[in-house]
Design an enzyme around this catalytic site. Structure first.
Site, PDB file in Angstrom:
ATOM      1  N   SER A   1     -15.121 -96.365 -25.374  1.00 15.63           N
ATOM      2  CA  SER A   1     -15.799 -97.534 -25.935  1.00 15.63           C
ATOM      3  C   SER A   1     -14.884 -98.734 -25.700  1.00 15.63           C
ATOM      4  CB  SER A   1     -16.077 -97.327 -27.417  1.00 15.63           C
ATOM      5  OG  SER A   1     -14.874 -97.137 -28.090  1.00 15.63           O
TER       6      SER A   1
ATOM      7  N   ILE B   1     -20.521-107.403 -22.791  1.00 14.56           N
ATOM      8  CA  ILE B   1     -20.283-108.503 -21.849  1.00 14.56           C
ATOM      9  C   ILE B   1     -21.035-108.223 -20.540  1.00 14.56           C
ATOM     10  CG2 ILE B   1     -18.502-109.679 -20.450  1.00 14.56           C
ATOM     11  CD1 ILE B   1     -17.941-110.328 -23.271  1.00 14.56           C
TER      12      ILE B   1
ATOM     13  N   LYS C   1     -16.204 -93.328  -2.917  1.00 15.88           N
ATOM     14  CA  LYS C   1     -16.011 -92.072  -3.650  1.00 15.88           C
ATOM     15  C   LYS C   1     -16.989 -91.979  -4.827  1.00 15.88           C
ATOM     16  CE  LYS C   1     -12.288 -89.152  -5.198  1.00 15.88           C
ATOM     17  NZ  LYS C   1     -10.848 -89.073  -5.449  1.00 15.88           N
TER      18      LYS C   1
ATOM     19  N   CYS D   1     -17.818-122.067 -44.295  1.00 15.66           N
ATOM     20  CA  CYS D   1     -18.372-121.242 -45.378  1.00 15.66           C
ATOM     21  C   CYS D   1     -17.355-121.086 -46.502  1.00 15.66           C
ATOM     22  CB  CYS D   1     -18.868-119.914 -44.826  1.00 15.66           C
ATOM     23  SG  CYS D   1     -20.105-119.180 -45.907  1.00 15.66           S
ATOM     24  N   LEU D   2     -16.653-119.948 -46.568  1.00 12.69           N
ATOM     25  CA  LEU D   2     -15.604-119.842 -47.589  1.00 12.69           C
ATOM     26  C   LEU D   2     -14.629-121.014 -47.433  1.00 12.69           C
ATOM     27  CD1 LEU D   2     -14.261-118.138 -49.854  1.00 12.69           C
ATOM     28  CD2 LEU D   2     -12.897-117.051 -48.069  1.00 12.69           C
TER      29      LEU D   2
ATOM     30  N   HIS E   1     -22.359-121.643 -41.061  1.00  6.60           N
ATOM     31  CA  HIS E   1     -21.446-121.159 -40.014  1.00  6.60           C
ATOM     32  C   HIS E   1     -21.774-121.824 -38.680  1.00  6.60           C
ATOM     33  CE1 HIS E   1     -19.521-117.753 -42.129  1.00  6.60           C
ATOM     34  NE2 HIS E   1     -20.647-117.720 -42.822  1.00  6.60           N
TER      35      HIS E   1
ATOM     36  N   GLU F   1     -20.147-121.958 -36.058  1.00  4.59           N
ATOM     37  CA  GLU F   1     -19.642-121.214 -34.893  1.00  4.59           C
ATOM     38  C   GLU F   1     -20.734-120.410 -34.181  1.00  4.59           C
ATOM     39  OE1 GLU F   1     -18.772-120.672 -38.064  1.00  4.59           O
ATOM     40  OE2 GLU F   1     -18.504-118.543 -38.541  1.00  4.59           O
TER      41      GLU F   1
HETATM   42  N1  GLN Z   1     -17.800-115.204 -49.985  1.00  3.82           N
HETATM   43  C1  GLN Z   1     -18.440-116.477 -49.927  1.00  3.82           C
HETATM   44  C2  GLN Z   1     -19.890-116.414 -50.369  1.00  3.82           C
HETATM   45  O1  GLN Z   1     -20.473-115.364 -50.404  1.00  3.82           O
HETATM   46  C3  GLN Z   1     -18.335-117.061 -48.536  1.00  3.82           C
HETATM   47  C4  GLN Z   1     -19.127-116.301 -47.524  1.00  3.82           C
HETATM   48  C5  GLN Z   1     -18.723-116.588 -46.111  1.00  3.82           C
HETATM   49  O2  GLN Z   1     -17.662-117.156 -45.868  1.00  3.82           O
HETATM   50  N2  GLN Z   1     -19.529-116.166 -45.172  1.00  3.82           N
HETATM   51  O3  GLN Z   1     -20.474-117.422 -50.699  1.00  3.82           O
END
Ligand code: GLN
Length: 535
Positions: free
Chosen positions: A16, A22, A226, A385-386, A510, A512
């Site tokens: 794996s 990719i 081969k 997020c966090l 997020h 990203e």
């Molecule tokens: N733990 C945080 C929440 O649930 C942030 C979640 C995260 O960063 N994806 O709100």
């Protein structure tokens, strides 16, 4: 009339971690470059229902789709290589199909019959593959794991049956295998690959294309001959893939080896010349010498495994390519930070800090300390997020609310500036119940965020249970932060910025997941741009 979709099944053998995802994404890329409409899907043999409950340190990041599916990180590769937005149809774990079958059995839908791997699980699998393929010219299906895994025979049987059903000209099997290098005899060995092909054939699946991975560069001709002789794949259907300098080079390597034309011929697809000019330019930029080097510290509890934050790293890189700067990403250990009274040394030499998403309380105090440091020392900060939640806590603490915290970190806390969302109470330990996927956000005029996005209404992907507590939002101004992004009804803080700061931007969503190698995300572009200015 719409054409019937053609199927490409991508399986793996020997090991794996060979880059099967990719490879699948790269095949999609070179077919898409021929003007074909391509969809892609991963069938994961794990008995889990989705990837939401998997440990990211072991399995890599949980990639979230626009419709809120918590999926495997390969979906991120697919989106980046194809610049499309996938849905939950593209990520199927065995557990999900099994759960539906068992629910049907309990509901009496099988009318007294036994429920079996064949035909019930296989038919249910064929259904989800066919549904995902609808409306596309080509549908690529990657099977997770390697041939021979205990969980996967039903998936292999399903693709065998589907291949037989649609006919030889309408489906193609690609097997990705590994060729080890023996330093004593200084040669690349093909035997494990031969054995893996035999395993696949024993399940009734004959590979039409072989992608042979190796760590060493090789001229390939002898090896190709081969492999062809022992695996029954024509030489023109064999690609030799030594380690790439960048994963984005893989579509070009496959194309150079004629795999695009081979597939198009095999599947009788219209054969346009591939348009890979932009992709080639991207790879040139990636491989070019860029300067200055900007140094980014990623504050994390899961260290040393980039897979855990795959999309964040890829988004940082994409922004660095666009700005033509070199990027040096360093880990900052959140737990070490937590135990350090003066974190100055831990941030020495860094140009900026990223606090990515995360769950649980381990290391969070360190992340808060990082945000406090960035605010006080005017160091560029990007919070995801966090990363936004700790940004709010940091600003509150810096302003004197020393007990400021989050309900996730300190459920009984007295100054919970981050609290559980109302509809999330009681769901803390259940899978698939967070606020997930696309939600709109309205950005305040005059903010840095609106300038970066060039728009005041955006849609971004989410995955969280906690939110900025509205009882405290009126105090933000006095803490030096501004809630610049909110849900359209104004009830949820989606983005914050710091006042009088070169760059302090954080989001509850997020960003990203929406960054692409050749279309970098505005927030990451702004962040890397602010680091470039420091040089
Ligand atoms: N733990 C945080 C929440 O649930 C942030 C979640 C995260 O960063 N994806 O709100």
């Amino acid at each position: 009339m719409a054409r019937e979709p053609k199927y490409i099944f991508v399986t793996g053998g020997v090991l794996s971690g060979l880059g099967k995802g990719i490879t699948a994404a790269s095949i999609g890329n070179i077919l898409q470059a021929r003007g074909l409409k391509v969809n892609i899907q991963k069938l994961d043999p794990y008995l889990n229902v989705d990837a939401g409950t998997l440990n990211p340190a072991e399995h890599g990041e949980c990639f979230v789709t626009k419709d809120g599916a918590e999926t495997d990180l390969d979906l991120g590769h697919y989106e980046r290589f194809l610049n499309i937005q996938l849905t939950n149809k593209s990520s199927v774990m065995s557990g999900r199909i099994l759960r539906n079958l068992i629910n049907d059995e309990r509901a009496g839908k099988f009318l007294g019959k036994t429920v079996q791997m064949v035909p019930h699980l296989t038919n249910a699998t064929i259904d989800v593959v066919e549904q995902a393929a609808e409306g596309f010219d080509v549908h690529i299906v990657e099977i997770g794991g390697t041939v021979g895994d205990y969980e996967s025979p039903a998936f292999f049987e399903a693709i065998r049956e589907l291949g037989a059903k649609v006919g030889a000209k309408n489906s193609l099997n690609v097997q990705v295998v590994y060729m080890p290098y023996l330093s004593t005899s200084q040669e690349i060995k093909t035997k494990p690959a031969q054995n893996a092909v035999r395993d696949l054939r024993s399940m009734g699946i004959v590979p039409n294309v072989l992608v042979a991975r190796s760590e060493q560069a090789t001229s390939g001709d002898k090896i190709r001959a081969k492999l062809s002789a022992f695996c029954g794949v024509p030489e023109t259907g064999i690609a030799i893939l030594p380690n790439a300098r960048t994963v984005y080079e893989v579509p070009l390597t496959l194309e150079e080896q004629g795999i695009g034309n081979y597939i198009v011929d095999w599947l009788d697809l219209p054969s346009h010349k591939p348009e890979l000019t932009d992709w080639k330019k991207l790879v040139e930029t990636i491989l070019s010498k860029r300067s200055p080097t900007v140094k980014v510290g990623v504050v994390a509890k899961y260290m040393d495994n980039q897979d855990t934050y795959m999309s964040v790293f890829e988004a940082l890189r994409a922004a660095a390519w666009e700005h033509k700067v070199d990027l040096d990403i360093q880990w900052v250990d959140a737990e070490k930070l937590q135990k350090t009274a003066d974190p100055t040394d831990l941030f020495a030499g860094l140009d900026g800090i990223v606090v990515p998403g995360g769950f649980g309380s381990r290391g969070v105090e360190g992340k808060i300390a990082a945000a406090q440091y960035a605010l006080t020392n005017k160091m560029p900060y990007l919070g995801l997020c966090l990363g936004m939640q700790v940004g709010v806590i940091a600003a509150a603490r810096n302003a004197g609310l020393t007990k400021a915290s989050s309900e996730e970190l300190d459920p009984k806390g007295s100054e919970l500036v981050i609290a559980t969302m109302h509809d999330q109470k009681g769901k803390e330990n259940t899978g698939g119940t967070m606020r997930l996927g696309d939600y709109p956000c309205v950005i305040q005029k005059g903010s840095k965020a609106v300038e970066l996005y060039g728009s005041d209404t955006i849609t971004e992907r989410h995955r969280h249970r906690y939110e900025a507590n509205n009882e405290y939002v009126a105090q933000y101004e006095s803490w030096g932060i501004i809630p610049v992004g909110k849900s359209p009804d104004g009830t949820l803080v989606e983005m914050i910025e710091a006042k009088n700061h070169p760059f302090f931007l954080a989001s509850q969503f997020h960003p990203e997941f929406l960054s692409r190698p050749n279309v970098p995300h505005p927030m990451f572009l702004g962040f890397i741009g602010s680091l470039k200015k420091k040089h």
